[in-house]
Design a protein around this motif. Structure first.
Motif, PDB file in Angstrom:
ATOM      1  N   ASP A  40     -35.649  14.259 -86.559  1.00  0.00           N
ATOM      2  CA  ASP A  40     -36.341  13.590 -85.445  1.00  0.00           C
ATOM      3  C   ASP A  40     -36.483  14.532 -84.261  1.00  0.00           C
ATOM      4  N   CYS A  41     -35.436  15.309 -83.998  1.00  0.00           N
ATOM      5  CA  CYS A  41     -35.453  16.246 -82.873  1.00  0.00           C
ATOM      6  C   CYS A  41     -36.493  17.352 -83.099  1.00  0.00           C
ATOM      7  N   VAL A  42     -36.526  17.865 -84.328  1.00  0.00           N
ATOM      8  CA  VAL A  42     -37.493  18.919 -84.648  1.00  0.00           C
ATOM      9  C   VAL A  42     -38.919  18.418 -84.447  1.00  0.00           C
ATOM     10  N   GLU A  43     -39.194  17.171 -84.826  1.00  0.00           N
ATOM     11  CA  GLU A  43     -40.530  16.598 -84.636  1.00  0.00           C
ATOM     12  C   GLU A  43     -40.871  16.494 -83.153  1.00  0.00           C
ATOM     13  N   PHE A  61     -32.405  22.112 -80.010  1.00  0.00           N
ATOM     14  CA  PHE A  61     -31.403  21.315 -80.748  1.00  0.00           C
ATOM     15  C   PHE A  61     -30.213  22.226 -80.999  1.00  0.00           C
ATOM     16  N   ASP A  62     -29.039  21.846 -80.507  1.00  0.00           N
ATOM     17  CA  ASP A  62     -27.862  22.713 -80.579  1.00  0.00           C
ATOM     18  C   ASP A  62     -26.841  22.243 -81.612  1.00  0.00           C
ATOM     19  N   SER A  63     -27.337  21.513 -82.600  1.00  0.00           N
ATOM     20  CA  SER A  63     -26.491  20.961 -83.677  1.00  0.00           C
ATOM     21  C   SER A  63     -25.644  19.780 -83.226  1.00  0.00           C
ATOM     22  N   TYR A  64     -25.739  19.441 -81.934  1.00  0.00           N
ATOM     23  CA  TYR A  64     -25.020  18.264 -81.457  1.00  0.00           C
ATOM     24  C   TYR A  64     -25.978  17.233 -80.865  1.00  0.00           C
ATOM     25  N   ALA A  65     -26.848  17.669 -79.981  1.00  0.00           N
ATOM     26  CA  ALA A  65     -27.785  16.753 -79.331  1.00  0.00           C
ATOM     27  C   ALA A  65     -29.153  17.412 -79.211  1.00  0.00           C
ATOM     28  N   CYS A  66     -30.147  16.576 -78.957  1.00  0.00           N
ATOM     29  CA  CYS A  66     -31.535  17.034 -78.820  1.00  0.00           C
ATOM     30  C   CYS A  66     -31.880  17.082 -77.328  1.00  0.00           C
TER      31      CYS A  66
END
Length: 427
Positions: A40-43, A61-66
């Protein structure tokens, strides 16, 4: 405040806080939600329009939050990620970052991007409870590992003794030998299953793709096979105990297996019956719950395929126990010249010690099923069941072999023969 762990650290935390079977299930659910959150973040990163003016920190995106694009010199608040296992408790919280005046995300003293995750962390009290539960489960595992190890060593020696002496070879002792073997296989299966589970869920996680590999069906094949073997051995152990009860009933009250080869029906009962239930359970697991190491029962109806025959055998054993108990008491009160030979009474007394030990703990919790028991009752049930199941093999070996007068007589005879031969050789 400070730098938060990434998804790998979160996974390690789940392993540390939860029992292995629970952590496997939670890990799979958490990872799948994390993958969805990342997608979802990538989109959003791809399709969200860029700011029209001014300096800003880039979306990421830092693997924790967008994180969205953030104007320089301001702080951004992002809702706690929904993949967190405790998200329901922190759904109103926020994780924060600060964008510097130079358009770069601010860093902490260690050089990592600064974040405030205090509102998204699990409550300290809950973490303490989970750590206490983890220590309790580790204690339970230590208990039954010691029990199975002691049982395994004593049972192997008892099996060797029973099979080594020609005078001990009879249907009764063959049944004892198979009971010993079923306990041995059960102990080995439990130890191997735990080892495979540790190996599967405890592997090093260097990147998030390692989690996907760990959760794949190919990686879980080994521990699934170990799980199936353990369930088969547990059922075989119960049904060889059932065979012991039937043999005692046949000797003292009435003939049950009357064909010429009396040993064959017991073999079919002890080693064949478990297949009738294990195979359907495996089929249902493959079709309906083909996840992880099959150690977690999401649908308890499938678990009853295994559980029901165990309870049925326990119930019948208990009824046989009550019936034989009356016979034994009447014979002990009767004439000393009873037509029942002494070995039958010795066999009865030994088996009567084992039948309630095997059956009563199942009968006590017959209505307290796994899905119904919670809190202290669940822990009491787990402790009681694990303690008896793991140390029971040791008691079986002592009563049926080491404390058996026939075995002791043969051992003394063998020892005297060995001393005589040694003395002749020395002379």
């Amino acid at each position: 405040m400070g730098r938060t762990p990434n998804i790998k650290a979160l996974i390690r935390l789940l392993f540390f806080m939860l029992p292995k079977t629970a952590s496997g299930k939670v890990l799979e659910q958490t990872y799948l939600k994390w993958v969805q959150y990342k997608q979802d973040c990538v989109e959003i990163i791809k399709h969200e329009p860029l700011p029209q003016e001014g300096s800003f920190c880039n979306r990421t995106f830092d693997s924790y939050a967008c994180w969205p694009d953030t104007p320089a010199g301001s702080m951004v608040n992002v809702s706690c990620p929904f993949y967190l296992p405790w998200f329901d408790k922190v759904s109103q919280g926020f994780v924060r970052r600060r964008c510097g005046s130079n358009g770069l995300w601010e860093t902490d003293e260690s050089g990592h991007v600064w974040r405030d995750i205090s509102e998204c962390e699990e409550e300290t009290e809950v973490v303490s409870q989970e750590l206490w539960l983890k220590r309790l489960m580790v204690g339970f595992r230590t208990l039954y590992t010691v029990g199975y190890s002691l049982s395994l060593s004593t049972l192997i020696m008892a099996l060797i003794i029973i099979l080594s002496f020609r005078k001990l070879r009879c249907t009764r002792n063959y049944i004892h030998a198979n009971l010993f073997l079923s306990f041995i296989l059960r102990a080995v299966a439990v130890i191997v299953k735990d080892t495979m589970l540790d190996r599967h869920l405890g592997r090093e996680i260097a990147k998030h793709t390692d989690v996907a590999e760990m959760l794949s069906h190919q990686a879980a094949i080994g521990c699934r096979i170990a799980q199936v073997m353990m369930q088969y051995c547990v059922l075989a152990n119960h049904y060889w105990f059932f065979g012991e009860a039937i043999y005692l009933y046949s000797v003292l009250i009435s003939c049950v297996f009357t064909d010429n080869n009396k040993y064959l029906p017991y073999l079919c009962l002890g080693w064949g019956t478990p297949l009738v239930f294990v195979v359907p359970w495996v089929v249902m697991k493959v079709l309906k719950e083909n996840k992880e190491c099959w150690a977690v029962n999401e649908n308890m109806n499938y678990w009853w395929i295994i559980r029901l025959p165990v309870l049925a055998a326990s119930l019948i054993n208990f009824l046989i126990f009550m019936k034989i108990l009356g016979v034994i008491f009447s014979k002990l009160r009767g004439n000393i010249h009873s037509r029942y030979p002494d070995y039958k009474l010795r066999l009865a007394k030994a088996t009567l010690t084992l039948i309630p030990l095997f059956g009563i703990h199942e009968m006590i919790f017959i209505f307290a099923t796994d899905e119904q028991t919670t809190g202290a009752l669940r822990y009491i049930k787990v402790f009681f069941t694990l303690f008896i199941s793991s140390f029971q093999g040791l008691l079986v070996a002592v009563l049926y072999c080491y404390a058996n007068k026939e075995v002791q007589t043969e051992l003394r005879r063998k020892f005297r023969s060995w001393r005589t031969e040694t003395a002749i050789l020395v002379q």
